[in-house]
Scaffold this active site. Sequence first.
Site, PDB file in Angstrom:
ATOM      1  N   MET A  30       0.841  -1.202   0.000  1.00 55.20           N
ATOM      2  CA  MET A  30       0.000   0.000   0.000  1.00 55.20           C
ATOM      3  C   MET A  30       0.879   1.255   0.000  1.00 55.20           C
ATOM      4  O   MET A  30       0.427   2.344   0.348  1.00 55.20           O
ATOM      5  CB  MET A  30      -0.932  -0.002   1.214  1.00 55.20           C
ATOM      6  CG  MET A  30      -1.894  -1.197   1.178  1.00 55.20           C
ATOM      7  SD  MET A  30      -3.450  -0.895   2.000  1.00 55.20           S
ATOM      8  CE  MET A  30      -2.912  -0.618   3.672  1.00 55.20           C
ATOM      9  N   LEU A  33       6.685   3.120   1.461  1.00 51.73           N
ATOM     10  CA  LEU A  33       7.622   1.983   1.550  1.00 51.73           C
ATOM     11  C   LEU A  33       8.715   2.216   2.588  1.00 51.73           C
ATOM     12  O   LEU A  33       9.230   3.324   2.722  1.00 51.73           O
ATOM     13  CB  LEU A  33       8.261   1.727   0.174  1.00 51.73           C
ATOM     14  CG  LEU A  33       7.292   1.417  -0.961  1.00 51.73           C
ATOM     15  CD1 LEU A  33       8.066   1.108  -2.244  1.00 51.73           C
ATOM     16  CD2 LEU A  33       6.354   0.257  -0.619  1.00 51.73           C
ATOM     17  N   HIS A  37       9.293  -3.390   3.412  1.00 50.37           N
ATOM     18  CA  HIS A  37       8.915  -3.608   2.009  1.00 50.37           C
ATOM     19  C   HIS A  37      10.156  -3.918   1.158  1.00 50.37           C
ATOM     20  O   HIS A  37      10.114  -4.758   0.262  1.00 50.37           O
ATOM     21  CB  HIS A  37       8.242  -2.359   1.446  1.00 50.37           C
ATOM     22  CG  HIS A  37       6.963  -1.970   2.122  1.00 50.37           C
ATOM     23  ND1 HIS A  37       6.838  -0.844   2.894  1.00 50.37           N
ATOM     24  CD2 HIS A  37       5.738  -2.561   2.143  1.00 50.37           C
ATOM     25  CE1 HIS A  37       5.606  -0.739   3.347  1.00 50.37           C
ATOM     26  NE2 HIS A  37       4.908  -1.771   2.916  1.00 50.37           N
ATOM     27  N   GLN A  61     -10.340  -2.754   1.984  1.00 47.22           N
ATOM     28  CA  GLN A  61      -9.904  -3.396   3.229  1.00 47.22           C
ATOM     29  C   GLN A  61      -9.948  -2.452   4.425  1.00 47.22           C
ATOM     30  O   GLN A  61      -9.504  -2.809   5.511  1.00 47.22           O
ATOM     31  CB  GLN A  61      -8.515  -4.019   3.067  1.00 47.22           C
ATOM     32  CG  GLN A  61      -7.376  -3.035   2.963  1.00 47.22           C
ATOM     33  CD  GLN A  61      -6.088  -3.718   2.571  1.00 47.22           C
ATOM     34  OE1 GLN A  61      -5.946  -4.208   1.453  1.00 47.22           O
ATOM     35  NE2 GLN A  61      -5.127  -3.772   3.480  1.00 47.22           N
ATOM     36  N   GLY A 147       4.803 -10.343   4.076  1.00 44.91           N
ATOM     37  CA  GLY A 147       5.543 -10.311   5.329  1.00 44.91           C
ATOM     38  C   GLY A 147       4.892 -11.126   6.434  1.00 44.91           C
ATOM     39  O   GLY A 147       3.658 -11.185   6.521  1.00 44.91           O
ATOM     40  N   LYS A 149       4.856 -10.145   9.306  1.00 39.88           N
ATOM     41  CA  LYS A 149       4.187  -9.120  10.126  1.00 39.88           C
ATOM     42  C   LYS A 149       2.667  -9.305  10.078  1.00 39.88           C
ATOM     43  O   LYS A 149       1.978  -9.118  11.064  1.00 39.88           O
ATOM     44  CB  LYS A 149       4.595  -7.756   9.571  1.00 39.88           C
ATOM     45  CG  LYS A 149       3.772  -6.612  10.001  1.00 39.88           C
ATOM     46  CD  LYS A 149       4.550  -5.715  10.926  1.00 39.88           C
ATOM     47  CE  LYS A 149       3.686  -4.664  11.551  1.00 39.88           C
ATOM     48  NZ  LYS A 149       2.882  -3.951  10.545  1.00 39.88           N
ATOM     49  N   GLN A 153      -2.916 -12.665   7.364  1.00 42.18           N
ATOM     50  CA  GLN A 153      -3.086 -12.409   5.932  1.00 42.18           C
ATOM     51  C   GLN A 153      -2.402 -13.506   5.126  1.00 42.18           C
ATOM     52  O   GLN A 153      -2.963 -14.046   4.167  1.00 42.18           O
ATOM     53  CB  GLN A 153      -2.483 -11.044   5.606  1.00 42.18           C
ATOM     54  CG  GLN A 153      -2.133 -10.828   4.153  1.00 42.18           C
ATOM     55  CD  GLN A 153      -1.598  -9.436   3.892  1.00 42.18           C
ATOM     56  OE1 GLN A 153      -2.367  -8.487   3.831  1.00 42.18           O
ATOM     57  NE2 GLN A 153      -0.300  -9.283   3.722  1.00 42.18           N
ATOM     58  N   SER A 185       6.389  -0.328  10.184  1.00 42.74           N
ATOM     59  CA  SER A 185       5.044  -0.258   9.620  1.00 42.74           C
ATOM     60  C   SER A 185       4.828   1.154   9.086  1.00 42.74           C
ATOM     61  O   SER A 185       5.323   2.121   9.676  1.00 42.74           O
ATOM     62  CB  SER A 185       4.007  -0.548  10.715  1.00 42.74           C
ATOM     63  OG  SER A 185       2.726  -0.079  10.317  1.00 42.74           O
ATOM     64  N   ARG A 187       2.283   2.723   9.347  1.00 39.97           N
ATOM     65  CA  ARG A 187       1.476   3.434  10.353  1.00 39.97           C
ATOM     66  C   ARG A 187       2.323   3.974  11.510  1.00 39.97           C
ATOM     67  O   ARG A 187       1.825   4.787  12.285  1.00 39.97           O
ATOM     68  CB  ARG A 187       0.372   2.525  10.898  1.00 39.97           C
ATOM     69  CG  ARG A 187      -0.744   2.291   9.895  1.00 39.97           C
ATOM     70  CD  ARG A 187      -1.961   1.622  10.514  1.00 39.97           C
ATOM     71  NE  ARG A 187      -3.100   1.643   9.621  1.00 39.97           N
ATOM     72  CZ  ARG A 187      -3.442   0.638   8.803  1.00 39.97           C
ATOM     73  NH1 ARG A 187      -2.722  -0.467   8.765  1.00 39.97           N
ATOM     74  NH2 ARG A 187      -4.505   0.756   8.028  1.00 39.97           N
TER      75      ARG A 187
HETATM   76  P1  AMP Z   1       1.460  -2.910   3.531  1.00 39.08           P
HETATM   77  O1  AMP Z   1       2.033  -1.921   2.576  1.00 39.08           O
HETATM   78  O2  AMP Z   1       1.536  -2.473   4.956  1.00 39.08           O
HETATM   79  O3  AMP Z   1       0.110  -3.421   3.106  1.00 39.08           O
HETATM   80  O4  AMP Z   1       2.414  -4.181   3.479  1.00 39.08           O
HETATM   81  C1  AMP Z   1       2.790  -4.775   2.272  1.00 39.08           C
HETATM   82  C2  AMP Z   1       3.581  -6.024   2.570  1.00 39.08           C
HETATM   83  O5  AMP Z   1       4.728  -5.678   3.362  1.00 39.08           O
HETATM   84  C3  AMP Z   1       2.790  -7.050   3.398  1.00 39.08           C
HETATM   85  O6  AMP Z   1       3.076  -8.335   2.891  1.00 39.08           O
HETATM   86  C4  AMP Z   1       3.336  -6.869   4.785  1.00 39.08           C
HETATM   87  O7  AMP Z   1       3.256  -8.037   5.574  1.00 39.08           O
HETATM   88  C5  AMP Z   1       4.792  -6.520   4.495  1.00 39.08           C
HETATM   89  N1  AMP Z   1       5.396  -5.811   5.635  1.00 39.08           N
HETATM   90  C6  AMP Z   1       4.933  -4.703   6.252  1.00 39.08           C
HETATM   91  N2  AMP Z   1       5.733  -4.377   7.293  1.00 39.08           N
HETATM   92  C7  AMP Z   1       6.732  -5.311   7.329  1.00 39.08           C
HETATM   93  C8  AMP Z   1       7.864  -5.538   8.167  1.00 39.08           C
HETATM   94  N3  AMP Z   1       8.152  -4.741   9.193  1.00 39.08           N
HETATM   95  N4  AMP Z   1       8.660  -6.600   7.908  1.00 39.08           N
HETATM   96  C9  AMP Z   1       8.376  -7.427   6.871  1.00 39.08           C
HETATM   97  N5  AMP Z   1       7.330  -7.267   6.032  1.00 39.08           N
HETATM   98  C10 AMP Z   1       6.516  -6.232   6.253  1.00 39.08           C
END
Ligand code: AMP
Length: 283
Positions: A30, A33, A37, A61, A147, A149, A153, A185, A187
């Site tokens: 999303m 980055l 990511h 979502q 991830g 994390k 999911q 994250s 967030r």
């Molecule tokens: P998002 O952009 O938050 O939807 O995350 C996109 C992908 O990045 C998802 O597969 C997450 O699980 C992964 N991700 C987010 N944060 C981390 C992290 N700290 N370590 C590893 N993967 C991550």
Amino acid sequence: MKVCRTVKNIRREVQILKSGNRKIGFVPTMGALHEGHIALIRQARSAADAVVVSIFVNPEQFGPNEDFDSYPRTLKQDLEVCKREGVDLVFTPDREEMYSGTAFLKIRIDQLNRHMCGGSRPGFFEGIVLVVNKFFNIIKPDAAVFGQKDIQQFQILKQMVREFNHNIELVMAPIVRASDGLALSSRNAYLNDVQRKKAPALYRSLQSIEREIEKAGRSLAPGDLIRKEGRRLEAKGLKIDYLDVFSLQTLQPEKMLEKGGRYILAGAVWLGKTRLIDNILIE
Ligand code: AMP
């Protein structure tokens, strides 16, 4: 690196890559980055010959009172990161491109979204399954990297791949953390300085519960341990959404941990208006 905004264009570009007999690795994001990511992008590169990244804040979502509008959007920097990492294609559709026209079909998930994040965020995993299913059909990658994390999911998407017969290998990448242990994250950008200092407490509590489980070295009921750490977190001002041990396979809470079982020790907390999640695999 090519940036495609339409389904038609990304399909054409992926086709060109595939005609060179290259294996495609896909990383859905999303945006906003960070190093987490980037680790997925690198893992995709090692699992495939060409890497496609999607950047799309998926409205499906987010719940009505969630942070869709305020979610960080940093497309310019994100594209620079992708370029630096040698990404081949970036897919950045807008809402209209992904969801134009009336929808007559709905995703419904049974069991696997009852607890953890699914329990607190109705419609969250339905929205994820919908968008990832669409991405898989548009890009048709050989492998896709997600991830740990977001481990619920990952488990739900693995089930989706099985039930919908996608011919795609799913790869789970480890959690990337800041030096104080906080899981990275997008967030985390919402946290003020005081909250940012408190935030690593969630991971510390998970580690402390994990240590006690390991130390026991036998079957045990983790309820008391979890309640004790829960009280510690609440005393620090982290409001618990959930903190528990779940079966890795069924994603249901487990009252009794058996030696040799595979579990997810997971928590979600609120720090002000920011919700943080983290987990440790117990195998
Ligand atoms: P998002 O952009 O938050 O939807 O995350 C996109 C992908 O990045 C998802 O597969 C997450 O699980 C992964 N991700 C987010 N944060 C981390 C992290 N700290 N370590 C590893 N993967 C991550």
